[in-house]
Design an enzyme around this catalytic site. Sequence first.
Site, PDB file in Angstrom:
ATOM      1  N   ASN A   1       0.799  -1.222   0.000  1.00  0.00           N
ATOM      2  CA  ASN A   1       0.000   0.000   0.000  1.00  0.00           C
ATOM      3  C   ASN A   1       0.833   1.274   0.000  1.00  0.00           C
ATOM      4  O   ASN A   1       0.284   2.380   0.014  1.00  0.00           O
ATOM      5  CB  ASN A   1      -0.993  -0.022   1.169  1.00  0.00           C
ATOM      6  CG  ASN A   1      -2.025  -1.120   0.983  1.00  0.00           C
ATOM      7  OD1 ASN A   1      -2.170  -1.646  -0.122  1.00  0.00           O
ATOM      8  ND2 ASN A   1      -2.723  -1.478   2.043  1.00  0.00           N
TER       9      ASN A   1
ATOM     10  N   CYS B   1     -10.583  -5.560  -3.226  1.00  0.00           N
ATOM     11  CA  CYS B   1     -11.224  -6.579  -2.384  1.00  0.00           C
ATOM     12  C   CYS B   1     -12.664  -6.186  -2.088  1.00  0.00           C
ATOM     13  O   CYS B   1     -12.964  -5.008  -1.889  1.00  0.00           O
ATOM     14  CB  CYS B   1     -10.469  -6.718  -1.066  1.00  0.00           C
ATOM     15  SG  CYS B   1      -8.895  -7.557  -1.231  1.00  0.00           S
TER      16      CYS B   1
ATOM     17  N   VAL C   1     -14.184   0.166   9.870  1.00  0.00           N
ATOM     18  CA  VAL C   1     -13.708   0.754   8.607  1.00  0.00           C
ATOM     19  C   VAL C   1     -14.515   0.250   7.411  1.00  0.00           C
ATOM     20  O   VAL C   1     -14.940   1.038   6.560  1.00  0.00           O
ATOM     21  CB  VAL C   1     -12.198   0.477   8.410  1.00  0.00           C
ATOM     22  CG1 VAL C   1     -11.712   1.067   7.086  1.00  0.00           C
ATOM     23  CG2 VAL C   1     -11.396   1.050   9.574  1.00  0.00           C
TER      24      VAL C   1
HETATM   25  N1  EPU Z   1     -14.800   5.428   1.368  1.00  0.00           N
HETATM   26  C1  EPU Z   1     -15.915   6.070   0.868  1.00  0.00           C
HETATM   27  N2  EPU Z   1     -15.747   6.905  -0.215  1.00  0.00           N
HETATM   28  C2  EPU Z   1     -14.533   7.128  -0.775  1.00  0.00           C
HETATM   29  C3  EPU Z   1     -13.392   6.468  -0.237  1.00  0.00           C
HETATM   30  C4  EPU Z   1     -13.552   5.629   0.836  1.00  0.00           C
HETATM   31  O1  EPU Z   1     -17.017   5.882   1.367  1.00  0.00           O
HETATM   32  O2  EPU Z   1     -14.452   7.900  -1.747  1.00  0.00           O
HETATM   33  C5  EPU Z   1     -14.963   4.529   2.519  1.00  0.00           C
HETATM   34  C6  EPU Z   1     -14.660   3.069   2.139  1.00  0.00           C
HETATM   35  O3  EPU Z   1     -15.777   2.443   1.567  1.00  0.00           O
HETATM   36  C7  EPU Z   1     -14.253   2.483   3.484  1.00  0.00           C
HETATM   37  C8  EPU Z   1     -13.562   3.659   4.179  1.00  0.00           C
HETATM   38  O4  EPU Z   1     -14.002   4.841   3.514  1.00  0.00           O
HETATM   39  O5  EPU Z   1     -15.399   2.127   4.201  1.00  0.00           O
HETATM   40  C9  EPU Z   1     -12.055   3.602   4.172  1.00  0.00           C
HETATM   41  O6  EPU Z   1     -11.582   3.536   2.845  1.00  0.00           O
HETATM   42  P1  EPU Z   1     -10.152   4.109   2.428  1.00  0.00           P
HETATM   43  O7  EPU Z   1     -10.351   5.055   1.306  1.00  0.00           O
HETATM   44  O8  EPU Z   1      -9.440   4.589   3.650  1.00  0.00           O
HETATM   45  O9  EPU Z   1      -9.443   2.799   1.921  1.00  0.00           O
HETATM   46  P2  EPU Z   1      -8.678   2.582   0.551  1.00  0.00           P
HETATM   47  O10 EPU Z   1      -7.791   3.695   0.251  1.00  0.00           O
HETATM   48  O11 EPU Z   1      -9.636   2.107  -0.479  1.00  0.00           O
HETATM   49  C10 EPU Z   1      -6.585   1.503   1.690  1.00  0.00           C
HETATM   50  C11 EPU Z   1      -5.871   0.190   1.586  1.00  0.00           C
HETATM   51  C12 EPU Z   1      -6.696  -0.915   2.196  1.00  0.00           C
HETATM   52  C13 EPU Z   1      -6.959  -0.550   3.656  1.00  0.00           C
HETATM   53  C14 EPU Z   1      -7.614   0.832   3.756  1.00  0.00           C
HETATM   54  C15 EPU Z   1      -7.796   1.289   5.176  1.00  0.00           C
HETATM   55  C16 EPU Z   1      -4.642   0.448  -0.435  1.00  0.00           C
HETATM   56  C17 EPU Z   1      -4.437   0.033  -1.848  1.00  0.00           C
HETATM   57  N3  EPU Z   1      -5.648  -0.120   0.194  1.00  0.00           N
HETATM   58  O12 EPU Z   1      -7.792   1.321   0.958  1.00  0.00           O
HETATM   59  O13 EPU Z   1      -5.887  -2.079   2.156  1.00  0.00           O
HETATM   60  O14 EPU Z   1      -7.813  -1.524   4.217  1.00  0.00           O
HETATM   61  O15 EPU Z   1      -6.823   1.807   3.066  1.00  0.00           O
HETATM   62  O16 EPU Z   1      -6.577   1.339   5.833  1.00  0.00           O
HETATM   63  O17 EPU Z   1      -3.887   1.237   0.107  1.00  0.00           O
HETATM   64  C18 EPU Z   1      -5.406  -4.350   1.836  1.00  0.00           C
HETATM   65  O18 EPU Z   1      -4.221  -4.033   1.713  1.00  0.00           O
HETATM   66  O19 EPU Z   1      -5.780  -5.553   1.935  1.00  0.00           O
HETATM   67  C19 EPU Z   1      -6.432  -3.304   1.853  1.00  0.00           C
HETATM   68  C20 EPU Z   1      -7.721  -3.550   1.642  1.00  0.00           C
END
Ligand code: EPU
Length: 441
Positions: free
Chosen positions: A28, A122, A332
């Site tokens: 990440n 995922c 989350v």
């Molecule tokens: N969310 C929204 N709208 C948005 C963006 C996010 O509602 O525009 C919500 C999501 O649905 C979720 C929450 O906010 O409920 C958190 O999402 P976030 O944007 O923080 O997560 P992400 O950037 O999509 C990254 C990691 C994930 C990790 C999360 C939280 C990467 C590629 N992925 O995802 O990692 O779980 O932050 O720390 O960096 C993994 O590595 O297995 C993984 C899923």
Amino acid sequence: MTAHDNSCFIIEGGAPLSGEVQVAGAKNAATKLIIASLLSNDVCRFHNVPRIRDVELTLNICEALGCVVEWIDHACVEIDSSGMNEHRIPFKYSGAMRTSVLFVAPLLQRFGSADLQTVGGCNLGKRPIDYHIDGLSNLGVEVEEEDHTYHFAATRLAGAKVELAYPSVGATEQLLLAAVGAKGRTVIENAAIEPEIQNLVGFLQSMGAIVYQDACRTWIVDGVDEFRGCSYTVINDRIEAASFAALAVATAGDVYVRGADQEHLITFLNMLRKAGGEFEIDAAGIRFHRKNGLKPVVIETDVHPGFMTDWQPPFALLLTQADGVSIVHETVYEHRFGYVEAIQRMGACIQLHTSCLGNKSCRFLNTHFDHSAIISGPSRLVARNVEIPDLRAGFAYVMAALLAEGTSTISGVENVKRGYSYFIEKIASIGGRIREEIAAG
Ligand code: EPU
């Protein structure tokens, strides 16, 4: 990622686990740094890059956009984006990986436009990209959606104040990537501050960006006109480190996790200690083991510096071996417990609830989402055939199979390959009886 390859893991449980594993660079962080390099016309070189599917997909997108990618050695990759000539992020790859959405900001800086079809990732809940779109709109980006394709356009990004509705990791990264080249100052409030984001900010600074971290989850960015190429090192993967730590302690094994970084594992280590895990820290890594039985704990996942949601599935699996009743409140993702049904079939005693169990209510209060779990242990696990629903659940299933009596067959292994490098080799090197086979039929 939903596409299936045809292989499965065959795991024979019960073997004692001991030895040493080396943690790779963080998925990440690596993927985001690679995307950030597209801000510059110069060559960027990255060290400690993990050899995993998500990095491959990220590099595939870079190449499809016109970059030249070259692996210098097994963990060092160079990106030359001087020949970039395409603003459409190919669906072939974006449909398989959520990080693809982050190409939007560099493409806007380079071409003033970016096209993106649906993003994958995922299945942990709905995972919309509304915070990305709202934030970019604040910076002057026009966004249109047509036939499942988003068209982003901006003649020149303009700095602005953005307050995120939730400290989203991806939305914070998107806004940082957009703000560093925007005209004037951008203030991102209620932002994410995960170590992977600090790594990204460090790289952006090395490229010439001006980014300050202020109190209370705020990033302040003064836009600049030019970015230079540089060399940068990806931080180690704190999710992989915690996964192997949970595996060692759950199986009553003894594993030295080389590259486990205490600074990024503080909350995890506290919880592990409460649950009866033992660890000794030195400059190069952390040794994990246990002396006695495991104890139940109450966990609430949260944004950094809270207990990471990605640590949750392996830790929940560990708690199936604790003597008593544990509570896990997932705050989350609304659908992070999709993996539980298979673990129940293997003998774990886990009840899911829609209420917010634990100490505080979360965004999923009064919803129908099963986002709290009561785990009663210790449970004797038995081998089953299971299919992995997502990356971190995949590690938990492998843990369950290594603990179980008998031989389990685990399909959906492409999910694990997305985020754990040399996975089979690492599990086997500490004594896990695991092999990969092409599934029949
Ligand atoms: N969310 C929204 N709208 C948005 C963006 C996010 O509602 O525009 C919500 C999501 O649905 C979720 C929450 O906010 O409920 C958190 O999402 P976030 O944007 O923080 O997560 P992400 O950037 O999509 C990254 C990691 C994930 C990790 C999360 C939280 C990467 C590629 N992925 O995802 O990692 O779980 O932050 O720390 O960096 C993994 O590595 O297995 C993984 C899923």
